[in-house]
Design a protein around this motif. Structure first.
Motif, PDB file in Angstrom:
ATOM      1  N   LEU A 112      33.929  34.088  15.453  1.00  0.00           N
ATOM      2  CA  LEU A 112      34.591  34.740  14.330  1.00  0.00           C
ATOM      3  C   LEU A 112      36.042  34.976  14.718  1.00  0.00           C
ATOM      4  CD1 LEU A 112      31.744  37.286  13.856  1.00  0.00           C
ATOM      5  CD2 LEU A 112      32.496  35.781  12.015  1.00  0.00           C
ATOM      6  N   ILE A 113      36.951  34.489  13.905  1.00  0.00           N
ATOM      7  CA  ILE A 113      38.375  34.736  14.173  1.00  0.00           C
ATOM      8  C   ILE A 113      38.892  35.649  13.076  1.00  0.00           C
ATOM      9  CG2 ILE A 113      40.656  33.695  14.476  1.00  0.00           C
ATOM     10  CD1 ILE A 113      39.315  31.147  15.379  1.00  0.00           C
ATOM     11  N   ASP A 114      39.228  36.869  13.462  1.00  0.00           N
ATOM     12  CA  ASP A 114      39.720  37.842  12.483  1.00  0.00           C
ATOM     13  C   ASP A 114      41.233  37.759  12.395  1.00  0.00           C
ATOM     14  OD1 ASP A 114      39.281  40.515  10.875  1.00  0.00           O
ATOM     15  OD2 ASP A 114      40.965  40.842  12.228  1.00  0.00           O
ATOM     16  N   ILE A 115      41.743  37.497  11.184  1.00  0.00           N
ATOM     17  CA  ILE A 115      43.198  37.388  11.030  1.00  0.00           C
ATOM     18  C   ILE A 115      43.727  38.446  10.068  1.00  0.00           C
ATOM     19  CG2 ILE A 115      43.269  34.906  11.590  1.00  0.00           C
ATOM     20  CD1 ILE A 115      43.592  34.371   8.573  1.00  0.00           C
ATOM     21  N   SER A 116      42.978  39.570   9.965  1.00  0.00           N
ATOM     22  CA  SER A 116      43.402  40.598   9.006  1.00  0.00           C
ATOM     23  C   SER A 116      44.745  41.224   9.361  1.00  0.00           C
ATOM     24  CB  SER A 116      42.323  41.680   8.879  1.00  0.00           C
ATOM     25  OG  SER A 116      42.072  42.276  10.131  1.00  0.00           O
ATOM     26  N   ALA A 117      45.160  41.084  10.621  1.00  0.00           N
ATOM     27  CA  ALA A 117      46.447  41.662  11.014  1.00  0.00           C
ATOM     28  C   ALA A 117      47.610  40.727  10.711  1.00  0.00           C
ATOM     29  CB  ALA A 117      46.435  42.001  12.502  1.00  0.00           C
ATOM     30  N   LEU A 118      47.314  39.509  10.337  1.00  0.00           N
ATOM     31  CA  LEU A 118      48.395  38.543  10.106  1.00  0.00           C
ATOM     32  C   LEU A 118      48.901  38.607   8.660  1.00  0.00           C
ATOM     33  CD1 LEU A 118      47.140  35.322  11.973  1.00  0.00           C
ATOM     34  CD2 LEU A 118      48.436  37.256  12.872  1.00  0.00           C
ATOM     35  N   ASP A 119      50.211  38.844   8.544  1.00  0.00           N
ATOM     36  CA  ASP A 119      50.820  38.845   7.211  1.00  0.00           C
ATOM     37  C   ASP A 119      51.201  37.428   6.806  1.00  0.00           C
ATOM     38  OD1 ASP A 119      50.749  41.628   7.003  1.00  0.00           O
ATOM     39  OD2 ASP A 119      52.565  41.796   8.226  1.00  0.00           O
ATOM     40  N   VAL A 120      51.359  36.584   7.795  1.00  0.00           N
ATOM     41  CA  VAL A 120      51.826  35.220   7.552  1.00  0.00           C
ATOM     42  C   VAL A 120      50.978  34.271   8.385  1.00  0.00           C
ATOM     43  CG1 VAL A 120      53.765  33.627   7.757  1.00  0.00           C
ATOM     44  CG2 VAL A 120      54.193  36.052   7.267  1.00  0.00           C
ATOM     45  N   MET A 129      37.328  22.359  18.641  1.00  0.00           N
ATOM     46  CA  MET A 129      36.857  22.481  20.028  1.00  0.00           C
ATOM     47  C   MET A 129      35.505  23.188  20.064  1.00  0.00           C
ATOM     48  SD  MET A 129      40.403  23.631  21.827  1.00  0.00           S
ATOM     49  CE  MET A 129      41.885  22.688  21.497  1.00  0.00           C
ATOM     50  N   ALA A 130      35.391  24.268  19.282  1.00  0.00           N
ATOM     51  CA  ALA A 130      34.126  25.007  19.251  1.00  0.00           C
ATOM     52  C   ALA A 130      33.010  24.101  18.746  1.00  0.00           C
ATOM     53  CB  ALA A 130      34.264  26.239  18.357  1.00  0.00           C
ATOM     54  N   ARG A 131      33.345  23.284  17.741  1.00  0.00           N
ATOM     55  CA  ARG A 131      32.313  22.455  17.124  1.00  0.00           C
ATOM     56  C   ARG A 131      31.717  21.465  18.124  1.00  0.00           C
ATOM     57  NH1 ARG A 131      34.958  19.865  13.307  1.00  0.00           N
ATOM     58  NH2 ARG A 131      35.564  21.888  12.488  1.00  0.00           N
ATOM     59  N   VAL A 132      32.574  20.853  18.935  1.00  0.00           N
ATOM     60  CA  VAL A 132      32.027  19.910  19.910  1.00  0.00           C
ATOM     61  C   VAL A 132      31.215  20.628  20.979  1.00  0.00           C
ATOM     62  CG1 VAL A 132      33.679  18.058  19.527  1.00  0.00           C
ATOM     63  CG2 VAL A 132      34.200  19.819  21.216  1.00  0.00           C
ATOM     64  N   LEU A 133      31.388  21.947  21.067  1.00  0.00           N
ATOM     65  CA  LEU A 133      30.554  22.735  21.982  1.00  0.00           C
ATOM     66  C   LEU A 133      29.375  23.361  21.230  1.00  0.00           C
ATOM     67  CD1 LEU A 133      33.391  24.452  24.023  1.00  0.00           C
ATOM     68  CD2 LEU A 133      31.859  22.648  24.829  1.00  0.00           C
ATOM     69  N   ASP A 134      29.147  22.882  19.998  1.00  0.00           N
ATOM     70  CA  ASP A 134      27.998  23.307  19.201  1.00  0.00           C
ATOM     71  C   ASP A 134      28.097  24.752  18.721  1.00  0.00           C
ATOM     72  OD1 ASP A 134      25.649  22.813  17.874  1.00  0.00           O
ATOM     73  OD2 ASP A 134      24.381  23.457  19.542  1.00  0.00           O
ATOM     74  N   ALA A 135      29.307  25.226  18.490  1.00  0.00           N
ATOM     75  CA  ALA A 135      29.482  26.564  17.923  1.00  0.00           C
ATOM     76  C   ALA A 135      30.271  26.433  16.622  1.00  0.00           C
ATOM     77  CB  ALA A 135      30.225  27.475  18.901  1.00  0.00           C
ATOM     78  N   ARG A 136      29.903  27.215  15.622  1.00  0.00           N
ATOM     79  CA  ARG A 136      30.582  27.174  14.324  1.00  0.00           C
ATOM     80  C   ARG A 136      31.657  28.259  14.264  1.00  0.00           C
ATOM     81  NH1 ARG A 136      28.730  23.298  14.890  1.00  0.00           N
ATOM     82  NH2 ARG A 136      26.887  22.279  14.048  1.00  0.00           N
ATOM     83  N   THR A 137      32.710  27.986  13.544  1.00  0.00           N
ATOM     84  CA  THR A 137      33.807  28.946  13.460  1.00  0.00           C
ATOM     85  C   THR A 137      33.977  29.453  12.031  1.00  0.00           C
ATOM     86  OG1 THR A 137      34.966  27.812  15.246  1.00  0.00           O
ATOM     87  CG2 THR A 137      36.279  29.276  13.866  1.00  0.00           C
ATOM     88  N   VAL A 138      34.150  30.749  11.904  1.00  0.00           N
ATOM     89  CA  VAL A 138      34.443  31.340  10.597  1.00  0.00           C
ATOM     90  C   VAL A 138      35.674  32.231  10.741  1.00  0.00           C
ATOM     91  CG1 VAL A 138      33.611  32.879   8.774  1.00  0.00           C
ATOM     92  CG2 VAL A 138      32.027  31.313   9.867  1.00  0.00           C
ATOM     93  N   VAL A 139      36.632  32.029   9.857  1.00  0.00           N
ATOM     94  CA  VAL A 139      37.822  32.873   9.839  1.00  0.00           C
ATOM     95  C   VAL A 139      37.576  34.011   8.867  1.00  0.00           C
ATOM     96  CG1 VAL A 139      40.231  32.968   9.104  1.00  0.00           C
ATOM     97  CG2 VAL A 139      39.436  31.059  10.500  1.00  0.00           C
ATOM     98  N   VAL A 140      37.787  35.235   9.312  1.00  0.00           N
ATOM     99  CA  VAL A 140      37.510  36.387   8.450  1.00  0.00           C
ATOM    100  C   VAL A 140      38.742  37.273   8.296  1.00  0.00           C
ATOM    101  CG1 VAL A 140      35.071  36.438   9.085  1.00  0.00           C
ATOM    102  CG2 VAL A 140      36.692  37.833  10.365  1.00  0.00           C
TER     103      VAL A 140
END
Lengths: 118, 118
Positions: B46-54, B69-80
């Motif tokens: 999980l990548i949290d970008i709530s602090a990013l204005d831009v 990169m995560a995908r080839v290591l069999d992990a899924r990524t979600v940006v929240v």
């Protein structure tokens, strides 16, 4: 990026401190956090300090105060992710995180808080 | 404080981006994250970008690459936690977060990832 994001996980709030704290940022965090505790009806607050290489008296006091504010709003605070060097420094300098409990990592912190709110 | 902390929550990893990303920090994050995915056998990030204005094209590409990169290591990524203004800018500038899914907040991101790993 002048505010530290507060993430909600169920009835808990998670704050990851990554940047150098200064007065204004610490005040903003306390404002935001107390507001979010009320709004989200949070039962606990996790403060992750794994990014901090140094915890001085200013940050220590800030964490203690934040925990006290959370407590009067009926939320418990757990500090997680403390680096070994930070633990050593805290004890050597005689700094205490008053009213704050600690856990090794977020997972254990969550378990600690959840075991209490049952 | 030159590294972005990676928090473990069960089989998921959580990264909160709070600071301005630059080349070196982005590379360090990708190094750390891929290492942690393997070490912790993580199923999702999980990548949290709530602090990013831009979110500019550099950060957009960094997030896409990290997800690949995560995908080839069999992990899924979600940006929240994307701010409304960021969503508007992304679309207006025609930036796409290739291969990255998004969720409103950490809770929904966790649900999304957990529903898939069953």
């Amino acid at each position: 990026m002048e505010r530290i994001p507060i993430l909600r996980m169920g009835r808990l709030l998670l704050v990851t401190i990554q940047v150098d704290m200064h007065d204004r940022l610490a005040m903003a965090l306390q404002d935001d956090l107390t507001e979010r505790i009320v709004k989200d009806r949070a039962r606990g607050v996790l403060i992750d300090i794994s990014a901090l290489d140094v915890v001085d008296s200013f940050i220590g006091r800030m964490i203690s105060n934040t925990a006290s504010m959370a407590r009067v709003l009926d939320a418990r605070t757990v500090v997680v992710g403390m680096q070994p060097a930070v633990a050593i420094t805290l004890v050597e300098l005689g700094l205490t995180l008053d009213g704050v409990r600690t856990a090794l990592n977020v997972e254990r912190g969550v378990k600690l808080l959840e075991s209490e709110s049952d």
